[in-house]
Design a protein around this motif. Structure first.
Motif, PDB file in Angstrom:
ATOM      1  N   LYS A   1       1.392 -11.980  -5.201  1.00 42.30           N
ATOM      2  CA  LYS A   1      -0.028 -11.728  -5.454  1.00 42.30           C
ATOM      3  C   LYS A   1      -0.309 -10.240  -5.585  1.00 42.30           C
ATOM      4  N   GLY A   2       0.335  -9.420  -4.736  1.00 43.02           N
ATOM      5  CA  GLY A   2       0.104  -7.979  -4.771  1.00 43.02           C
ATOM      6  C   GLY A   2       0.808  -7.277  -5.914  1.00 43.02           C
ATOM      7  N   CYS A   3       1.863  -7.895  -6.448  1.00 48.67           N
ATOM      8  CA  CYS A   3       2.618  -7.333  -7.573  1.00 48.67           C
ATOM      9  C   CYS A   3       2.658  -8.390  -8.676  1.00 48.67           C
ATOM     10  N   PRO A   4       1.556  -8.561  -9.404  1.00 50.92           N
ATOM     11  CA  PRO A   4       1.436  -9.675 -10.357  1.00 50.92           C
ATOM     12  C   PRO A   4       2.449  -9.665 -11.492  1.00 50.92           C
ATOM     13  N   TRP A   5       3.153  -8.551 -11.680  1.00 52.85           N
ATOM     14  CA  TRP A   5       4.197  -8.527 -12.718  1.00 52.85           C
ATOM     15  C   TRP A   5       5.427  -9.333 -12.308  1.00 52.85           C
ATOM     16  N   ILE A   6       5.522  -9.705 -11.015  1.00 51.57           N
ATOM     17  CA  ILE A   6       6.611 -10.584 -10.580  1.00 51.57           C
ATOM     18  C   ILE A   6       6.265 -11.995 -11.042  1.00 51.57           C
ATOM     19  N   SER A   7       6.978 -12.470 -12.049  1.00 49.25           N
ATOM     20  CA  SER A   7       6.629 -13.753 -12.673  1.00 49.25           C
ATOM     21  C   SER A   7       7.201 -14.953 -11.912  1.00 49.25           C
ATOM     22  N   LYS A   8       8.252 -14.718 -11.122  1.00 50.05           N
ATOM     23  CA  LYS A   8       8.848 -15.831 -10.385  1.00 50.05           C
ATOM     24  C   LYS A   8       9.377 -15.356  -9.040  1.00 50.05           C
ATOM     25  N   GLY A   9       8.998 -16.087  -8.013  1.00 49.78           N
ATOM     26  CA  GLY A   9       9.511 -15.812  -6.682  1.00 49.78           C
ATOM     27  C   GLY A   9      10.353 -16.975  -6.194  1.00 49.78           C
ATOM     28  N   ILE A  10      11.455 -16.672  -5.533  1.00 47.92           N
ATOM     29  CA  ILE A  10      12.330 -17.708  -4.973  1.00 47.92           C
ATOM     30  C   ILE A  10      12.370 -17.519  -3.464  1.00 47.92           C
ATOM     31  N   ASN A  11      11.819 -18.476  -2.737  1.00 46.64           N
ATOM     32  CA  ASN A  11      11.845 -18.428  -1.279  1.00 46.64           C
ATOM     33  C   ASN A  11      13.106 -19.155  -0.806  1.00 46.64           C
TER      34      ASN A  11
ATOM     35  N   ASN B   1       8.434 -19.738   5.755  1.00 41.47           N
ATOM     36  CA  ASN B   1       7.476 -20.626   5.082  1.00 41.47           C
ATOM     37  C   ASN B   1       6.912 -20.028   3.808  1.00 41.47           C
ATOM     38  N   GLY B   2       7.414 -18.860   3.402  1.00 35.57           N
ATOM     39  CA  GLY B   2       7.019 -18.275   2.114  1.00 35.57           C
ATOM     40  C   GLY B   2       5.820 -17.353   2.160  1.00 35.57           C
ATOM     41  N   THR B   3       5.298 -17.059   3.350  1.00 35.46           N
ATOM     42  CA  THR B   3       4.103 -16.213   3.454  1.00 35.46           C
ATOM     43  C   THR B   3       4.323 -14.842   2.830  1.00 35.46           C
ATOM     44  N   ALA B   4       5.426 -14.187   3.174  1.00 33.65           N
ATOM     45  CA  ALA B   4       5.680 -12.839   2.651  1.00 33.65           C
ATOM     46  C   ALA B   4       5.794 -12.840   1.134  1.00 33.65           C
ATOM     47  N   LEU B   5       6.517 -13.818   0.593  1.00 40.86           N
ATOM     48  CA  LEU B   5       6.717 -13.864  -0.847  1.00 40.86           C
ATOM     49  C   LEU B   5       5.405 -14.137  -1.576  1.00 40.86           C
ATOM     50  N   ARG B   6       4.578 -15.014  -1.036  1.00 41.46           N
ATOM     51  CA  ARG B   6       3.274 -15.281  -1.661  1.00 41.46           C
ATOM     52  C   ARG B   6       2.451 -14.004  -1.743  1.00 41.46           C
ATOM     53  N   MET B   7       2.480 -13.203  -0.672  1.00 45.76           N
ATOM     54  CA  MET B   7       1.716 -11.957  -0.663  1.00 45.76           C
ATOM     55  C   MET B   7       2.289 -10.941  -1.628  1.00 45.76           C
ATOM     56  N   LEU B   8       3.601 -10.891  -1.736  1.00 43.41           N
ATOM     57  CA  LEU B   8       4.236  -9.945  -2.659  1.00 43.41           C
ATOM     58  C   LEU B   8       3.939 -10.296  -4.108  1.00 43.41           C
TER      59      LEU B   8
ATOM     60  N   ASP C   1       0.827  -1.217   0.000  1.00 41.24           N
ATOM     61  CA  ASP C   1       0.000   0.000   0.000  1.00 41.24           C
ATOM     62  C   ASP C   1       0.858   1.262   0.000  1.00 41.24           C
ATOM     63  N   GLY C   2       1.989   1.204   0.713  1.00 41.61           N
ATOM     64  CA  GLY C   2       2.788   2.410   0.883  1.00 41.61           C
ATOM     65  C   GLY C   2       3.835   2.655  -0.179  1.00 41.61           C
ATOM     66  N   CYS C   3       4.365   1.586  -0.749  1.00 41.64           N
ATOM     67  CA  CYS C   3       5.434   1.791  -1.740  1.00 41.64           C
ATOM     68  C   CYS C   3       5.611   0.567  -2.639  1.00 41.64           C
ATOM     69  N   SER C   4       4.532   0.147  -3.281  1.00 40.68           N
ATOM     70  CA  SER C   4       4.627  -0.999  -4.195  1.00 40.68           C
ATOM     71  C   SER C   4       5.535  -0.697  -5.376  1.00 40.68           C
ATOM     72  N   ASP C   5       5.773   0.603  -5.637  1.00 34.86           N
ATOM     73  CA  ASP C   5       6.612   0.969  -6.777  1.00 34.86           C
ATOM     74  C   ASP C   5       8.059   0.505  -6.609  1.00 34.86           C
ATOM     75  N   VAL C   6       8.465   0.130  -5.389  1.00 35.59           N
ATOM     76  CA  VAL C   6       9.831  -0.371  -5.230  1.00 35.59           C
ATOM     77  C   VAL C   6      10.022  -1.681  -5.985  1.00 35.59           C
ATOM     78  N   PHE C   7       8.914  -2.337  -6.327  1.00 30.40           N
ATOM     79  CA  PHE C   7       8.992  -3.596  -7.069  1.00 30.40           C
ATOM     80  C   PHE C   7       8.751  -3.401  -8.565  1.00 30.40           C
ATOM     81  N   ASP C   8       8.593  -2.147  -8.995  1.00 29.30           N
ATOM     82  CA  ASP C   8       8.389  -1.889 -10.426  1.00 29.30           C
ATOM     83  C   ASP C   8       9.572  -2.435 -11.229  1.00 29.30           C
ATOM     84  N   GLY C   9       9.251  -3.149 -12.313  1.00 21.11           N
ATOM     85  CA  GLY C   9      10.273  -3.693 -13.198  1.00 21.11           C
ATOM     86  C   GLY C   9      10.907  -4.978 -12.704  1.00 21.11           C
ATOM     87  N   VAL C  10      10.520  -5.421 -11.509  1.00 27.86           N
ATOM     88  CA  VAL C  10      11.087  -6.657 -10.960  1.00 27.86           C
ATOM     89  C   VAL C  10      10.294  -7.853 -11.490  1.00 27.86           C
TER      90      VAL C  10
END
Length: 369
Positions: A220-230, A211-218, A192-201
């Motif tokens: 989902k909230g930034c759908p342009w992230i095509s791959k997450g590595i926990n 357990n991957g909770t934070a990454l799952r939320m990120l 909510d406060g600064c999703s733009d820090v993930f722009d282009g990622v």
């Protein structure tokens, strides 16, 4: 000797401010004598499942209804509820049935955070910090300050917190669940406060992601992230829940970090001394592209005036966390703006920014070039 009256003290020329401070001290000191009681009673409420039972019931409950549902002694439960109501953790509502007032217990925003499940649940965090393994080191805090022997946690358990967790899967699971509690609070604030820090990622590695909770939320909230590595220690990554778009990788961040467009670290670096932080950050810098890559750090910043101005109620939490680091880690600490600037610069990053969010953490972006 009779207590000297306030009027007499004023006549003697003692300033009213000093008299008021003395009066406050008489009350305040009891908070420190019995400060552990609140934690113990709240832990009791979680273990009994009081908030969960009221939520399941769908409406406020009488003492007899609640004690029957919990299968516990109504007199002792009444004493627990009286304490919790006095702290505004639950609330008591008087409802007249046939002209006879009956007390009902109802939920509050705080009590809902004591539920075992739910997006706002902090139950696992409370159970972790009130667990015997985490409480024991506090008895050795003075020895830690005197720099005598090992860390407080090692003095209590014979090994550091990470080795202890590896040898005790139940405690390791509780740590992961507690960190997931915080992620459910902090990650929405980041988005909510600064999703733009993930722009282009497009690819993001979460170092120490549990357990991957934070990454799952990120993701989902930034759908342009095509791959997450926990990325976490093997015994942690091996039991993390499978999720589409996320790969769980086991390893040691002191040896390597999986390559990605950006690295995310939340509540990881405060566990370590400056030299270790610099080493970790160098591994993170090596994992990202020099031209477009970045390291995104979510950590408390002690003395962050901007955050204190925006949410004064959270300003003390960073100082509390610093005491937790002293009790539970070997050389971990919460850092000031200058201390963060030092470790980031020494790790080879050319610049960084710090942004406040509606959470205990601030968001720090570190750029390699």
């Amino acid at each position: 000797m009779e207590e000297i009256q306030r009027d007499e003290l004023i006549k003697w020329g003692i300033p009213e401010e000093e008299i008021e401070e003395e009066e406050r001290a008489k009350v305040e000191i009891w908070k420190y004598i019995f400060g552990f009681v609140e934690m113990a009673v709240v832990k009791c409420a979680i273990e009994l499942g009081i908030a969960d039972v009221i939520a399941t019931h769908g409406r406020p409950m009488t003492l007899l209804e609640l004690s029957s549902a919990l299968d516990c002694d109504p007199q002792n439960l009444h004493r627990i509820m009286r304490f919790l109501v006095n702290r505004a953790i639950f609330k008591e509502i008087l409802i007249r049935n046939d002209a006879v007032p009956t007390a009902y217990y109802a939920q509050t925003p705080i009590s809902r955070r004591l539920m075992r499940t739910g997006e706002n649940s902090m139950a696992a965090f409370i159970l972790l910090e009130s667990s015997p393994p985490m409480l024991a080191p506090w008895h050795g805090l003075s020895a830690r300050v005197m720099a005598r022997g090992t860390s407080a946690f090692e003095a209590a358990h014979g090994e550091d917190i990470w080795k202890y967790a590896e040898a005790n899967p139940g405690h390791a699971r509780l740590i992961d669940e507690a960190m997931a509690c915080d992620a459910r609070v902090a990650v929405p604030a980041i988005i909510d406060g600064c999703s733009d820090v993930f722009d282009g990622v497009r690819t993001l590695v979460d170092v120490g992601g549990g357990n991957g909770t934070a990454l799952r939320m990120l993701v989902k909230g930034c759908p342009w992230i095509s791959k997450g590595i926990n990325f976490d220690l093997p015994h942690v990554a091996s039991v993390a829940e499978k999720c589409e778009g996320i790969e769980h990788v086991g390893g040691d961040m002191f040896e390597f970090v999986p390559k990605a467009d950006a690295v995310f670290l939340m509540w990881v670096l405060h566990d370590w001394a400056d030299d270790e932080c610099i080493h970790i950050l160098k591994k993170c810098r090596a994992a990202i592209p020099k031209d477009i890559g970045k390291v995104i750090i979510a950590e408390a910043v002690i003395g962050n005036k901007e955050q204190q101005k925006e949410d004064n109620k959270l300003k003390d939490v960073g100082l509390v966390l610093d005491m937790v680091m002293m009790a539970h880690t070997t050389k971990g600490k919460e850092r000031t703006l200058d201390e963060w600037a030092y470790v980031i610069r020494e790790a080879g990053f050319s610049r960084h920014t710090v942004r406040s969010i509606a959470a205990v953490q601030s968001v720090i972006e570190a750029f390699p070039a």
